[in-house]
Design an enzyme around this catalytic site. Structure first.
Site, PDB file in Angstrom:
ATOM      1  N   MET A  30       0.852  -1.195   0.000  1.00 43.53           N
ATOM      2  CA  MET A  30       0.000   0.000   0.000  1.00 43.53           C
ATOM      3  C   MET A  30       0.887   1.245   0.000  1.00 43.53           C
ATOM      4  O   MET A  30       0.447   2.337   0.376  1.00 43.53           O
ATOM      5  CB  MET A  30      -0.922  -0.002   1.215  1.00 43.53           C
ATOM      6  CG  MET A  30      -1.897  -1.179   1.177  1.00 43.53           C
ATOM      7  SD  MET A  30      -3.419  -0.892   2.087  1.00 43.53           S
ATOM      8  CE  MET A  30      -2.782  -0.572   3.726  1.00 43.53           C
ATOM      9  N   HIS A  37       9.449  -3.507   3.368  1.00 40.82           N
ATOM     10  CA  HIS A  37       8.951  -3.751   2.004  1.00 40.82           C
ATOM     11  C   HIS A  37      10.113  -4.073   1.064  1.00 40.82           C
ATOM     12  O   HIS A  37       9.995  -4.932   0.185  1.00 40.82           O
ATOM     13  CB  HIS A  37       8.249  -2.502   1.447  1.00 40.82           C
ATOM     14  CG  HIS A  37       7.007  -2.114   2.182  1.00 40.82           C
ATOM     15  ND1 HIS A  37       6.954  -1.043   3.039  1.00 40.82           N
ATOM     16  CD2 HIS A  37       5.769  -2.657   2.177  1.00 40.82           C
ATOM     17  CE1 HIS A  37       5.728  -0.933   3.523  1.00 40.82           C
ATOM     18  NE2 HIS A  37       4.996  -1.903   3.025  1.00 40.82           N
ATOM     19  N   SER A 187       6.998  -0.554  10.330  1.00 39.35           N
ATOM     20  CA  SER A 187       5.603  -0.437   9.875  1.00 39.35           C
ATOM     21  C   SER A 187       5.374   0.979   9.383  1.00 39.35           C
ATOM     22  O   SER A 187       5.933   1.929   9.943  1.00 39.35           O
ATOM     23  CB  SER A 187       4.673  -0.719  11.057  1.00 39.35           C
ATOM     24  OG  SER A 187       3.364  -0.268  10.750  1.00 39.35           O
TER      25      SER A 187
HETATM   26  O1  PAF Z   1      -0.148  -5.612   3.819  1.00 38.26           O
HETATM   27  C1  PAF Z   1      -0.565  -4.717   3.060  1.00 38.26           C
HETATM   28  O2  PAF Z   1       0.090  -3.699   2.825  1.00 38.26           O
HETATM   29  C2  PAF Z   1      -1.953  -4.859   2.439  1.00 38.26           C
HETATM   30  O3  PAF Z   1      -2.847  -5.452   3.308  1.00 38.26           O
HETATM   31  C3  PAF Z   1      -1.929  -5.586   1.085  1.00 38.26           C
HETATM   32  C4  PAF Z   1      -1.470  -7.036   1.238  1.00 38.26           C
HETATM   33  C5  PAF Z   1      -1.034  -4.851   0.128  1.00 38.26           C
HETATM   34  C6  PAF Z   1      -3.351  -5.621   0.483  1.00 38.26           C
HETATM   35  O4  PAF Z   1      -3.845  -4.331   0.284  1.00 38.26           O
END
Ligand code: PAF
Length: 283
Positions: A30, A37, A187
């Site tokens: 997101m 990430h 996060s």
């Molecule tokens: O973990 C996330 O950032 C979201 O829940 C995801 C998996 C991209 C789905 O929108």
């Protein structure tokens, strides 16, 4: 790196590598990317020939009291970070592209049982929104592999069950939690913490570590969890849940060995989650 908004453009870019039999990995995000990430991208990079990241703040997984409008949108920085990390394709669709009929009555994927309780208990409908958008992305990208962070333990369990139940031809890989030096799980929501709250936040991880130690030594689960709740409240958290489950998120029994300790707690405006896996001793 290709940056694409339209479904047809995505299909066109992936057609050639698919035809050549190359392995495609998907990392759904997101945005507001951090080192956690980028670890997912690095993992995907090692395991596939073509790495696709999606960036979409999915309205369907936010409840009325959630932070959809406040959710940080940092597109330019995310795009640069993905390019540096070796991502090949960034798919960043508009809401109208993924939900052409709006949000009132969209077709949804519901993964019963594992979606209920824990985060699903305090965020009703959240995992329906996650499962729906992730299944859309699986259909659009058709990856052989998809990577998700283990910080969102319940989300990973929901996606694994969805893939198994719907026979989706994609391998799901969990990637270990990335932590700051003081132990706080990375996060996007850490950005909501004030300096004072940020200094207090690692108590969540420290408390889980101390509880894990006691559980692995065979102390009573109820006593340990009760002490944990008190320790977190004393450290300034407003607790959502602290729970011990088996590795599939079922309640633990006398026979459970592989377990997971999970917590969600508010610190000021931020809802933080974390988890630790552990092995319970035999009787
Ligand atoms: O973990 C996330 O950032 C979201 O829940 C995801 C998996 C991209 C789905 O929108």
């Amino acid at each position: 790196m290709h940056t694409l908004q339209a479904i047809q453009a995505l299909r066109d870019v992936l057609a050639e590598p698919r035809q050549r039999g190359l392995r495609i990995a998907l990392v759904p995000t997101m945005g507001n990317l951090h080192a956690g990430h980028l670890a997912l991208i690095a993992h995907a990079r090692k395991r596939a020939d073509v790495v696709v990241a999606s960036l979409f703040v999915n309205p369907l997984q936010f409840g009325p009291d959630d932070d959809l409008d406040a959710y940080p949108r940092t597109f330019a920085a995310d795009q640069a970070a993905l390019e540096n990390a070796g991502c090949d394709v960034l798919f960043a669709p508009r809401a109208q592209t993924l939900y052409p009929n709006g949000f009132d009555t969209p077709t949804q994927v519901r993964v019963p049982d594992v979606s209920e309780g824990l985060c699903g208990g305090s965020r009703p409908g959240h995992f329906d929104g996650v499962a729906t958008v992730v299944s859309m992305l699986f259909h659009l990208v058709a990856p052989q592999l998809a990577c998700f962070g283990e910080k969102d333990y319940q989300q990973l369990a929901v996606i694994r069950k969805m893939v198994a139940d719907l026979h989706l031809p994609v391998e799901i890989e969990g990637v270990p939690i990335m932590r700051a030096d003081d132990g706080l799980a990375l996060s996007s929501r850490n950005g909501y913490l004030s300096a004072e709250e940020r200094a207090a936040a690692p108590a969540l991880y420290r408390t889980l570590c101390a509880l894990r130690e006691r559980l692995t030594q065979g102390e009573s689960v109820n006593t340990v969890l009760g002490d944990g709740e008190k320790a977190l409240q004393d450290a300034g958290f407003s607790l959502d849940y602290l729970a011990l489950r088996d590795s599939r998120l079922n309640p633990v029994t006398a026979y459970t060995r592989e377990a997971v300790l999970l917590a969600a707690a508010y610190l000021g405006p931020a809802r933080l989650i974390d988890n630790l896996t552990l092995e319970l001793p035999g009787c």
